[in-house]
Write a protein that holds these residues in place. Structure first.
Motif, mmCIF file in Angstrom:
data_model
loop_
_atom_site.group_PDB
_atom_site.id
_atom_site.type_symbol
_atom_site.label_atom_id
_atom_site.label_comp_id
_atom_site.label_asym_id
_atom_site.label_seq_id
_atom_site.Cartn_x
_atom_site.Cartn_y
_atom_site.Cartn_z
ATOM 1 N N VAL A 1 0.739 -1.098 -0.070
ATOM 2 C CA VAL A 1 -0.066 -0.046 0.161
ATOM 3 C C VAL A 1 0.818 1.259 -0.029
ATOM 4 N N THR A 2 0.504 2.283 -0.588
ATOM 5 C CA THR A 2 1.309 3.461 -0.841
ATOM 6 C C THR A 2 0.518 4.528 -0.064
ATOM 7 N N VAL A 3 1.286 5.674 0.408
ATOM 8 C CA VAL A 3 0.532 6.597 1.025
ATOM 9 C C VAL A 3 -0.369 7.276 0.122
ATOM 10 N N ASN A 4 -0.428 7.197 -0.936
ATOM 11 C CA ASN A 4 -1.551 7.896 -1.777
ATOM 12 C C ASN A 4 -2.788 6.824 -1.837
ATOM 13 N N ASP A 5 -2.595 5.603 -1.834
ATOM 14 C CA ASP A 5 -3.724 4.737 -1.544
ATOM 15 C C ASP A 5 -4.353 5.168 -0.441
ATOM 16 N N ILE A 6 -3.792 5.297 0.694
ATOM 17 C CA ILE A 6 -4.250 5.537 2.006
ATOM 18 C C ILE A 6 -5.183 6.872 1.912
ATOM 19 N N SER A 7 -4.438 7.741 1.424
ATOM 20 C CA SER A 7 -5.267 8.962 1.235
ATOM 21 C C SER A 7 -6.350 9.104 0.412
ATOM 22 N N LYS A 8 -6.373 8.057 -0.603
ATOM 23 C CA LYS A 8 -7.449 8.001 -1.555
ATOM 24 C C LYS A 8 -8.660 7.050 -0.787
ATOM 25 N N MET A 9 -8.488 6.213 0.269
ATOM 26 C CA MET A 9 -9.455 5.381 0.503
ATOM 27 C C MET A 9 -9.835 5.381 2.191
ATOM 28 N N VAL A 10 -8.851 6.068 3.095
ATOM 29 C CA VAL A 10 -8.898 6.099 4.480
ATOM 30 C C VAL A 10 -9.915 7.483 4.768
ATOM 31 N N LYS A 11 -11.019 7.326 5.397
ATOM 32 C CA LYS A 11 -11.694 8.364 5.925
ATOM 33 C C LYS A 11 -11.675 8.672 7.078
ATOM 34 N N ILE A 12 -11.547 9.961 7.672
ATOM 35 C CA ILE A 12 -11.590 10.131 9.146
ATOM 36 C C ILE A 12 -12.309 11.403 9.261
ATOM 37 N N GLU A 13 -12.746 11.620 10.800
ATOM 38 C CA GLU A 13 -13.331 12.652 10.990
ATOM 39 C C GLU A 13 -12.446 13.705 11.581
ATOM 40 N N ARG A 14 -12.646 15.000 10.739
ATOM 41 C CA ARG A 14 -11.630 16.071 10.977
ATOM 42 C C ARG A 14 -12.131 17.446 10.707
ATOM 43 N N PRO A 15 -11.988 18.410 11.455
ATOM 44 C CA PRO A 15 -12.451 19.828 11.193
ATOM 45 C C PRO A 15 -12.027 20.335 9.734
ATOM 46 N N VAL A 16 -13.100 20.834 9.053
ATOM 47 C CA VAL A 16 -13.003 21.207 7.624
ATOM 48 C C VAL A 16 -13.563 22.639 7.711
ATOM 49 N N LYS A 17 -12.963 23.643 6.965
ATOM 50 C CA LYS A 17 -13.161 24.968 6.823
ATOM 51 C C LYS A 17 -14.329 25.383 6.258
ATOM 52 N N VAL A 18 -15.311 26.125 6.929
ATOM 53 C CA VAL A 18 -16.755 26.261 6.021
ATOM 54 C C VAL A 18 -16.753 28.008 6.334
ATOM 55 N N VAL A 19 -16.999 28.372 4.963
ATOM 56 C CA VAL A 19 -17.284 30.071 4.994
ATOM 57 C C VAL A 19 -18.515 30.364 4.932
ATOM 58 N N LYS A 20 -18.918 31.195 5.543
ATOM 59 C CA LYS A 20 -20.452 31.376 5.441
ATOM 60 C C LYS A 20 -20.765 33.076 5.191
ATOM 61 N N GLY A 21 -20.644 33.637 4.239
ATOM 62 C CA GLY A 21 -20.642 35.012 4.106
ATOM 63 C C GLY A 21 -19.188 35.451 4.521
#
Length: 138
Positions: free
Chosen positions: A51-71
């Motif tokens: 497994v490559t690091v790229n494979d992991i980044s395309k297949m593994v999902k995690i819960e993390r903070p994502v920036k949300v812009v409202k106005g």
């Protein structure tokens, strides 16, 4: 010869297996990446090429903070999304340093495999999860 190759047939004693399983279970992202590699290895069996690091980044999902812009306001919300490549690389390095993974460099990639010690740890984690499931159902 690398240290991993030199000691590849050494297995952990039971108390060390428990300690490493505790370490892996404490970090949800580490656990997700580790179980993904183990699952992929089991699914592909003798045809597993790593497994490559790229494979992991395309297949593994995690819960993390994502920036949300409202106005004009910016805030972060926790969302389940794919792991960043850099974060996946750090996790794989940590598992490699713990000797739970071995590496086969094939330019330009590094292919990671689970070691015998890694299999011991994943088996311990599975047994714990099964015991926990049995206790919750019983």
């Amino acid at each position: 010869m690398s240290l991993i190759q030199e000691y590849k047939n050494i297995i952990f004693p039971k108390d060390i297996v428990g300690m490493f399983a505790d370490i892996v279970e404490q970090d949800e992202v580490l656990l997700n990446v580790f179980t993904y590699i183990a699952r992929k290895s089991q699914e592909e069996g003798k045809f597993f090429k790593g497994v490559t690091v790229n494979d992991i980044s395309k297949m593994v999902k995690i819960e993390r903070p994502v920036k949300v812009v409202k106005g004009k306001q910016i805030h972060f919300e926790n969302q389940v999304t794919y792991i960043h490549r850099q974060a996946a690389g750090k996790i794989v390095d940590k598992l490699f340093a713990m000797s739970l993974l071995s590496c086969k460099p094939l330019t330009p990639y590094k292919y990671f495999f689970i070691t015998k010690r890694g299999l011991q740890i994943i088996q311990e984690i599975i047994e714990r999860q099964q015991k926990l499931g049995a206790e919750n159902n019983g």
